[in-house]
Design a protein around this motif. Structure first.
Motif, PDB file in Angstrom:
ATOM      1  N   PHE A  45       0.954  -1.066  -0.041  1.00 36.93           N
ATOM      2  CA  PHE A  45      -0.158   0.272   0.225  1.00 36.93           C
ATOM      3  C   PHE A  45       1.088   1.311  -0.073  1.00 36.93           C
ATOM      4  O   PHE A  45       0.421   1.514  -0.347  1.00 36.93           O
ATOM      5  CB  PHE A  45      -0.517   0.140   0.970  1.00 36.93           C
ATOM      6  CG  PHE A  45      -2.225  -0.954   1.141  1.00 36.93           C
ATOM      7  CD1 PHE A  45      -2.526  -1.402  -0.113  1.00 36.93           C
ATOM      8  CD2 PHE A  45      -3.526  -1.062   2.753  1.00 36.93           C
ATOM      9  CE1 PHE A  45      -3.413  -2.679  -0.184  1.00 36.93           C
ATOM     10  CE2 PHE A  45      -3.597  -2.268   2.323  1.00 36.93           C
ATOM     11  CZ  PHE A  45      -4.163  -3.093   1.200  1.00 36.93           C
ATOM     12  N   ILE A  46       2.205   1.358   1.441  1.00 38.67           N
ATOM     13  CA  ILE A  46       3.098   2.283   0.938  1.00 38.67           C
ATOM     14  C   ILE A  46       3.753   2.128  -0.303  1.00 38.67           C
ATOM     15  O   ILE A  46       3.841   4.184  -0.789  1.00 38.67           O
ATOM     16  CB  ILE A  46       3.563   2.370   1.640  1.00 38.67           C
ATOM     17  CG1 ILE A  46       2.937   2.046   3.283  1.00 38.67           C
ATOM     18  CG2 ILE A  46       4.336   3.253   1.878  1.00 38.67           C
ATOM     19  CD1 ILE A  46       4.039   1.556   4.917  1.00 38.67           C
ATOM     20  N   PHE A  47       3.857   1.681  -0.884  1.00 32.07           N
ATOM     21  CA  PHE A  47       4.466   1.403  -2.575  1.00 32.07           C
ATOM     22  C   PHE A  47       3.324   1.694  -3.381  1.00 32.07           C
ATOM     23  O   PHE A  47       3.955   3.085  -4.042  1.00 32.07           O
ATOM     24  CB  PHE A  47       5.299   0.529  -3.370  1.00 32.07           C
ATOM     25  CG  PHE A  47       6.699   0.399  -1.867  1.00 32.07           C
ATOM     26  CD1 PHE A  47       7.301   1.536  -2.853  1.00 32.07           C
ATOM     27  CD2 PHE A  47       6.863  -0.506  -0.952  1.00 32.07           C
ATOM     28  CE1 PHE A  47       8.674   0.778  -1.785  1.00 32.07           C
ATOM     29  CE2 PHE A  47       7.975  -0.465  -0.880  1.00 32.07           C
ATOM     30  CZ  PHE A  47       9.145   0.045  -1.533  1.00 32.07           C
ATOM     31  N   LEU A 148      -8.584  -3.885  -0.314  1.00 33.58           N
ATOM     32  CA  LEU A 148      -8.201  -5.018   0.400  1.00 33.58           C
ATOM     33  C   LEU A 148      -7.812  -4.801   1.856  1.00 33.58           C
ATOM     34  O   LEU A 148      -7.919  -5.290   2.747  1.00 33.58           O
ATOM     35  CB  LEU A 148      -6.964  -5.355  -0.651  1.00 33.58           C
ATOM     36  CG  LEU A 148      -7.285  -5.067  -1.644  1.00 33.58           C
ATOM     37  CD1 LEU A 148      -5.562  -4.886  -2.694  1.00 33.58           C
ATOM     38  CD2 LEU A 148      -7.699  -6.982  -1.917  1.00 33.58           C
ATOM     39  N   ALA A 149      -7.506  -2.929   2.462  1.00 32.44           N
ATOM     40  CA  ALA A 149      -7.341  -2.852   3.828  1.00 32.44           C
ATOM     41  C   ALA A 149      -9.002  -3.306   4.664  1.00 32.44           C
ATOM     42  O   ALA A 149      -8.382  -3.451   5.701  1.00 32.44           O
ATOM     43  CB  ALA A 149      -6.940  -1.206   3.399  1.00 32.44           C
ATOM     44  N   TRP A 150      -9.788  -3.081   3.593  1.00 36.66           N
ATOM     45  CA  TRP A 150     -11.147  -3.301   4.670  1.00 36.66           C
ATOM     46  C   TRP A 150     -11.239  -4.513   5.003  1.00 36.66           C
ATOM     47  O   TRP A 150     -11.483  -5.398   4.929  1.00 36.66           O
ATOM     48  CB  TRP A 150     -12.091  -3.005   3.397  1.00 36.66           C
ATOM     49  CG  TRP A 150     -13.819  -2.795   4.222  1.00 36.66           C
ATOM     50  CD1 TRP A 150     -14.376  -1.536   5.376  1.00 36.66           C
ATOM     51  CD2 TRP A 150     -14.340  -4.202   4.562  1.00 36.66           C
ATOM     52  NE1 TRP A 150     -15.400  -3.095   5.569  1.00 36.66           N
ATOM     53  CE2 TRP A 150     -15.066  -3.923   4.821  1.00 36.66           C
ATOM     54  CE3 TRP A 150     -14.235  -5.847   4.354  1.00 36.66           C
ATOM     55  CZ2 TRP A 150     -16.685  -4.854   5.406  1.00 36.66           C
ATOM     56  CZ3 TRP A 150     -15.650  -6.522   4.103  1.00 36.66           C
ATOM     57  CH2 TRP A 150     -16.979  -6.125   4.665  1.00 36.66           C
ATOM     58  N   VAL A 211      -7.047   3.373   6.846  1.00 30.60           N
ATOM     59  CA  VAL A 211      -6.847   3.169   5.001  1.00 30.60           C
ATOM     60  C   VAL A 211      -8.513   2.163   4.391  1.00 30.60           C
ATOM     61  O   VAL A 211      -8.192   3.072   2.546  1.00 30.60           O
ATOM     62  CB  VAL A 211      -5.089   1.929   5.168  1.00 30.60           C
ATOM     63  CG1 VAL A 211      -5.175   1.856   3.303  1.00 30.60           C
ATOM     64  CG2 VAL A 211      -4.742   2.670   5.661  1.00 30.60           C
ATOM     65  N   ALA A 212      -8.794   1.999   5.092  1.00 31.52           N
ATOM     66  CA  ALA A 212     -10.330   1.206   4.152  1.00 31.52           C
ATOM     67  C   ALA A 212     -11.036   2.629   3.281  1.00 31.52           C
ATOM     68  O   ALA A 212     -11.062   2.258   2.089  1.00 31.52           O
ATOM     69  CB  ALA A 212     -10.882   0.250   4.800  1.00 31.52           C
ATOM     70  N   GLY A 213     -11.028   3.106   4.416  1.00 31.11           N
ATOM     71  CA  GLY A 213     -12.037   4.389   3.778  1.00 31.11           C
ATOM     72  C   GLY A 213     -11.585   5.779   2.366  1.00 31.11           C
ATOM     73  O   GLY A 213     -12.527   5.477   2.026  1.00 31.11           O
ATOM     74  N   LEU A 214      -9.723   4.993   1.660  1.00 34.27           N
ATOM     75  CA  LEU A 214      -9.871   5.547   0.808  1.00 34.27           C
ATOM     76  C   LEU A 214     -10.618   4.719  -0.735  1.00 34.27           C
ATOM     77  O   LEU A 214     -11.620   5.181  -1.518  1.00 34.27           O
ATOM     78  CB  LEU A 214      -8.497   4.648   0.334  1.00 34.27           C
ATOM     79  CG  LEU A 214      -7.566   5.594   1.392  1.00 34.27           C
ATOM     80  CD1 LEU A 214      -5.907   4.987   0.505  1.00 34.27           C
ATOM     81  CD2 LEU A 214      -7.328   6.798   0.738  1.00 34.27           C
ATOM     82  N   ALA A 215     -11.078   3.419  -0.180  1.00 36.86           N
ATOM     83  CA  ALA A 215     -12.566   2.784  -1.265  1.00 36.86           C
ATOM     84  C   ALA A 215     -13.899   3.438  -1.286  1.00 36.86           C
ATOM     85  O   ALA A 215     -14.014   3.698  -2.406  1.00 36.86           O
ATOM     86  CB  ALA A 215     -12.699   1.782  -0.413  1.00 36.86           C
TER      87      ALA A 215
END
Length: 235
Positions: A45-47, A148-150, A211-215
């Protein structure tokens, strides 16, 4: 010599975008491992996030240095395909493999295929200079990072849900749905209302969901794009 160095600064930044995406691809095949004390998924995710930063910076550098080139345009598209098409697809593929989806995992290859078509269409379409037709490929990557974080923090959905999401994001990239650009020409509220609303919504989603909030951010971006923009009334 100095002029050549200056002219290649944007292309160097673009290559950093590509290398970041390549690192995310490599990490996607080691999801059960940790590196430097971090899970491979988090590092991937960072990359991908770093690739997005480099993708923004190469264009900014090209405008600042007036170092535009046909080579840079092609290199940018190739890098975006790796970082925002192939990298999220390999994360989806390997996640589905981990959760026992078997041959259905290969459906993830639909993502880079549609991403390549989306980039090719963008490069030859002069209607997309100030806005987009279809989901931008970086937004595709951001959605999958959030999704994918979710999954990682909740539960893996049924296979059919993953297949629907793969088909939807792929088809959205090659669709003709008008979508507003996130680039600011100025900071006037009236001209950038949707952009400010999206920024505020992103902060809320990430604070609430991580991070799941990005979806949810990308889904909200789709909804906002369907809302007609109010034109400034001339006196």
């Amino acid at each position: 010599m100095f002029k050549k160095i200056i002219a290649n600064i944007p292309n160097t930044i673009t290559c950093l975008n590509l290398l970041s995406g390549a690192m995310a691809v490599i990490l996607s095949f080691h999801l059960s491992e940790t590196f430097c004390g971090m899970p491979a998924l988090a590092l991937a995710f960072i990359f991908i996030g770093a690739a997005a930063v480099f993708d923004f910076c190469d264009g900014a550098a090209a405008r600042l240095l007036r170092a535009y080139s046909a080579l840079g345009k092609e290199l940018d598209s190739l890098s975006d395909l790796v970082s925002f098409g192939l990298a999220p697809a390999m994360l989806v593929f390997n996640s589905m493999q981990v959760y026992g989806c078997g041959a259905w995992s290969f459906a993830a290859l639909f993502i880079p295929a549609m991403g390549a078509l989306r980039l090719a269409k963008f490069n030859i379409d002069d209607r997309q200079t100030t806005s987009f037709l279809g989901l931008p490929i970086p937004a595709n990557a951001i959605f999958w990072v959030g999704a994918l974080a979710w999954v990682d923090s909740h539960v893996f959905p049924p296979v059919w849900v993953m297949l629907v999401l793969i088909a939807a994001t792929g088809l959205l990239m090659v669709s003709n749905i008008p979508m507003f650009s996130l680039k600011f020409k100025n900071f006037a509220l009236r001209e950038n209302l949707r952009r400010y609303v999206l920024i505020i919504a992103t902060i809320i989603f990430v604070v609430c969901e991580g991070v799941a909030g990005l979806a949810w951010t990308i889904l909200f971006y789709l909804v906002l794009s369907l809302v007609p923009e109010r034109k400034a009334v001339e006196d």
